[in-house]
Design an enzyme around this catalytic site. Structure first.
Site, PDB file in Angstrom:
ATOM      1  N   HIS A 129       0.820  -1.218   0.000  1.00 35.05           N
ATOM      2  CA  HIS A 129       0.000   0.000   0.000  1.00 35.05           C
ATOM      3  C   HIS A 129       0.848   1.260   0.000  1.00 35.05           C
ATOM      4  O   HIS A 129       0.627   2.184  -0.799  1.00 35.05           O
ATOM      5  CB  HIS A 129      -0.925   0.006   1.229  1.00 35.05           C
ATOM      6  CG  HIS A 129      -1.697   1.266   1.385  1.00 35.05           C
ATOM      7  ND1 HIS A 129      -1.257   2.319   2.155  1.00 35.05           N
ATOM      8  CD2 HIS A 129      -2.852   1.675   0.815  1.00 35.05           C
ATOM      9  CE1 HIS A 129      -2.126   3.305   2.075  1.00 35.05           C
ATOM     10  NE2 HIS A 129      -3.108   2.945   1.273  1.00 35.05           N
TER      11      HIS A 129
ATOM     12  N   CYS B 292      35.454   2.966 -23.569  1.00 33.63           N
ATOM     13  CA  CYS B 292      34.588   2.855 -22.397  1.00 33.63           C
ATOM     14  C   CYS B 292      35.235   3.465 -21.161  1.00 33.63           C
ATOM     15  O   CYS B 292      34.729   3.307 -20.050  1.00 33.63           O
ATOM     16  CB  CYS B 292      34.227   1.395 -22.132  1.00 33.63           C
ATOM     17  SG  CYS B 292      35.641   0.324 -21.825  1.00 33.63           S
TER      18      CYS B 292
END
Length: 814
Positions: free
Chosen positions: A429, A766
């Site tokens: 919830h 990279c």
């Protein structure tokens, strides 16, 4: 449908569909829609009937209580908690004590008798509310009214229907209607009466057909716990979590790209003791239950297939509740069922053209940590509340700290600066409502109410990946807004460096051409934490009386409790971590660098000291390629290869390319390729490409020889700088002497790009350089590099800079 349909007190699931929301509410309409249209496609839905909204209006009219309720609500003030509580209780009492019309009572009992004829005398049913404004695409209304489980017998059915009708006026439902702009009499109540699925003797949970945190539409997210599903929905337990990549699932693959065991401390079961008031109760789970997955891989995939079928039918992301019907031996059929489905209400309403990125600018003491919900940061004065009766003391902008929430807490949740709970998973919830409200939330901390004090200034961060943190103090942060609508195309591929699988579904939404560097080290360090050779040799360690080895075994047992085969744990976690990154970026290339820990870093893993040497300079010692073919380490590398093979073949993620780091000589490269081949990773098979890191001067000087055996190069500019200039990058004394932009490194890069182009091999970079230095990025464009892999934070600005450079050079795409 006609007047007769609209004025029926009872309608069965096979009589209703999604168009009947005004008559039977969202829950019933969806159950009817699925029962009619999807059971034929294999989706199992328990039978049942709806007590209609017309029946509710009939009750109000026959009992003559509508005017009385309107009078009670005439001076309603939902911002005044005492006013809200008083008026809510009065309304509920009016309905509870109103005379129940005989015609309605008879219709309900007659329908229950038909259920008995189908399922047996005194059969157990769930009695659930289904509001006519429930489950709308832009407002969930989830849990606003009540649900009653394990109900049987005529009098019990009527009494619980009466309570359901009254629950239209719970404090939370009154407040939520006001917050969403509905009048108090714009919403009517229908009731679901549905055969119970005996998940009290098995498991249940919630799944979303999209990723709840990022909105990534190609992943199905499943949670589960033992027992009845209310504990998962309410956040009373920290459930298991599973992720499935939908496109490959639809191709018949098994792409489970995430599995995580939750603590699942309690479970809700039947309580058929006539001396107790409630028909269900919570009991503690056993240690074995806490350590086990609640469903197996076949069941995970079955649920994900159903999520796809349901999503395809509705044409939108869906929030779905599932349950397993007992163990199939002593209780129930052992089959899976869908017991509810509603539209997902957060990401379906989001603006996809703009990305907001929250970033902490400073760090503080961590008071508590749990699961991050959303990607925002919130802060304020903490207010710890144990009981919902005390919410009237809460002030706007405070940080709510509590054990767990249910819909009774919503009047203050909507004004909170952030929400922190001890218990709950991503589909509980607190998570659902905080997402809907756009409020940062950290759930399942286990200790927030112990470690955080009322009045303490805190910052709650959900912006750092899967883990959410609560820091002491009001820390500085910033919000970056990126317009994704008009990103220019570039000839140079703009890829990303990625290490954390949990960030893949968010960061793949930044414009990109794939992942140029996916690091395995984070997966091994954080998801596994155990030396692969300790897992490989587990049985040998277990048989030893050595106290050190026994302590290692204890750690392994704790971390791998869900696995009897400890080697399989390593294989699965590599596959899931790499697979999640590959799924996020599919079909773009994801170049995975094979594990590149140095010996001192491997030694820090549990069991590592048994297998790792002490080296004077691990940076240039036993690392990368030299480990993989070494008999002392090869068994561990084979486990890694099996994980990568599983991700490529079983999961179908053939966009995974592999890269060998720190490969000093072409001969080493050949040895590594041979070991990989023995493990089933065959270069060229199923599109597998193998790259080599270009990070040692020998990789540049012997580039032609490396090009003979590898499909491409990726320049690791950090190590190439270090080894070209003889710098120890871990030494602060000499690091300032040179960086990637200095001449010697640039000459090295020019040479290897030239060789790669001549040999028709792919070449990218990279290293950190192009992320840190825009001028270095433009230098790489001038040299004709194929791709740059950047940290996600700089991908957009570097793309813009590269586009400008390409325009200047006349090579930008039209």
């Amino acid at each position: 449908m006609g007047q007769a349909h609209d004025e029926k007190l009872i309608l069965w699931f096979d009589e209703i569909g999604i168009e009947d929301v005004p008559l039977v509410g969202g829950k019933n309409a969806s159950l009817g829609e699925m029962y009619q249209h999807l059971t034929g496609k294999g989706v199992a839905v328990p039978h049942g009937f709806a007590i209609t909204a017309y029946a509710y209006r009939y009750l109000l009219k026959e009992a003559g209580i509508e005017d009385e309720i309107r009078q009670v609500l005439s001076d309603l003030d939902t911002e005044d908690m005492a006013n809200l509580a008083e008026r809510g209780e009065k309304c509920r009492n009016i309905i509870r004590h109103a005379p129940f019309p005989d015609a309605l009572r008879d219709a309900i009992i007659e329908s229950y008798k038909k259920m008995e004829a189908e399922y047996g005398e005194n059969c157990d049913v769930a009695v659930r509310s289904s509001a006519t404004a429930e489950d709308l695409p832009d407002a969930s209304f989830a849990g606003q009214q009540e649900t009653y489980l394990n109900i049987h017998g005529y009098d019990n059915i009527i009494e619980n229907c009466r309570k359901c009708f009254a629950s239209l006026f719970t404090n939370r439902a009154i407040s939520y209607r006001k917050h969403q702009g509905f009048g108090q009499f714009d919403v009517y109540l229908s009731i679901t009466v549905q055969k119970m699925v005996r998940s009290d003797s098995a498991s249940s949970g919630v799944m979303f057909s999209i990723d709840t945190e990022s909105g990534f539409e190609d992943a199905c997210f499943i949670t589960g716990a033992w027992g009845l599903g209310e504990n998962v929905v309410q956040g009373a337990v920290n459930p298991d979590e599973y992720y499935v990549y939908k496109p490959k699932l639809k191709e018949g693959k098994r792409p489970i790209v995430g599995k995580k065991v939750g603590s699942k401390a309690i479970k809700m079961v039947y309580d058929n003791d006539t001396a107790t008031e409630e028909p269900v109760k919570n009991i503690d789970t056993t240690e074995a239950e806490r350590n086990a997955y609640v469903i197996n891989d076949d069941e995970i995939l079955q649920l994900a297939k159903w999520a796809c079928i349901i999503e395809d039918h509705y044409g939108k992301g869906m929030d779905i509740e599932w349950a397993k019907d007992g163990d199939g031996k002593e209780v129930g059929t052992g089959e899976l069922f869908i017991v509810q489905a509603r539209p997902e209400t957060v990401h379906s309403q989001a603006n996809k053209g703009v990305m907001e990125t929250y970033k902490l600018l400073e760090r503080g003491t961590v008071l508590s940590e749990g699961l991050a919900v959303g990607t925002k940061i919130g802060q304020g004065v903490a207010h710890c509340i144990e009981d919902v009766k005390d919410i009237g003391t809460f002030k706007k902008g405070e940080v709510l700290v509590t054990d767990m929430t249910d819909p009774d807490w919503e009047p203050i949740m909507k004004i909170a600066g952030a929400i922190v709970t001890n218990r709950g998973g991503r589909t509980c919830h607190a998570a659902i409502i905080s997402r809907e409200l756009g409020i940062p939330c950290v759930i399942g901390t286990g200790d927030a109410t112990d470690n955080i004090s009322t009045g303490q200034e805190v910052t709650a961060s959900s912006a750092e990946g899967e883990t959410g943190y609560v820091y002491e103090g009001l820390l500085k942060y910033e919000i970056e807004t990126t317009d994704l609508a008009n990103m220019p195309a570039t000839k140079t591929k703009i890829m990303m460096n990625l290490a954390i699988p949990e960030k893949a579904f968010t960061e793949c939404q930044i414009p990109n051409d794939g992942v140029g560097l996916a690091r395995e080290e984070f997966i091994i360090n954080s998801h596994i934490g155990l030396h692969p050779l300790a897992l490989y040799n587990y049985e040998e360690l277990k048989a030893s009386n050595d106290p050190e080895k026994q302590e290692i075994v204890k750690h392994i047992d704790e971390k791998t409790a869900a696995y009897s085969d400890k080697r399989q744990f390593f294989i699965d976690k590599v596959a899931e971590g790499v697979g999640r990154i590959a799924a996020g970026f599919y079909p773009n290339d994801v170049i995975v660098r094979l594990s590149d820990f140095k010996s001192n870093e491997y030694a820090n893993l549990v069991g590592g000291t048994l297998y790792e040497p002490e080296e004077e300079n691990p940076m240039i010692g036993w690392r990368g390629a030299s480990r993989y073919y070494d008999p002392k380490y090869r068994p561990a590398f084979e486990l890694e290869c099996q994980g990568l093979l599983k991700a490529r073949n079983d999961m179908g993620l053939d966009n995974i390319k592999l890269m060998v780091p720190f490969c000093r000589t072409p001969e080493e490269g050949k040895k590594v390729i041979e070991v990989m081949k023995d493990c089933g990773l065959v270069q060229g098979e199923n599109g597998l490409e193998l790259y080599v890191m270009c990070e040692i001067p020998s990789n540049v000087i012997c580039a032609d020889a490396f090009a003979d055996i590898f499909d491409g190069f990726s320049i690791g500019s950090n190590d190439l700088t270090q080894l070209t200039y003889g710098l120890d990058r871990d030494s602060g004394i000499v690091t300032g002497i040179a960086d990637e932009r200095h001449d010697a490194v640039k000459e090295m890069i020019k040479m290897v790009i030239k060789t790669a182009k001549r040999r028709g091999r792919k070449i990218g970079i990279c290293g950190q350089g192009p992320s840190d230095f825009p001028d270095f990025a433009t230098f790489l464009v001038e040299q004709g590099i194929d791709s740059m892999s950047l940290i996600p934070d700089t991908a957009v600005k570097t793309r813009l800079a590269v586009h400008e450079k390409e325009k200047e050079m006349g090579i930008a795409p039209e």
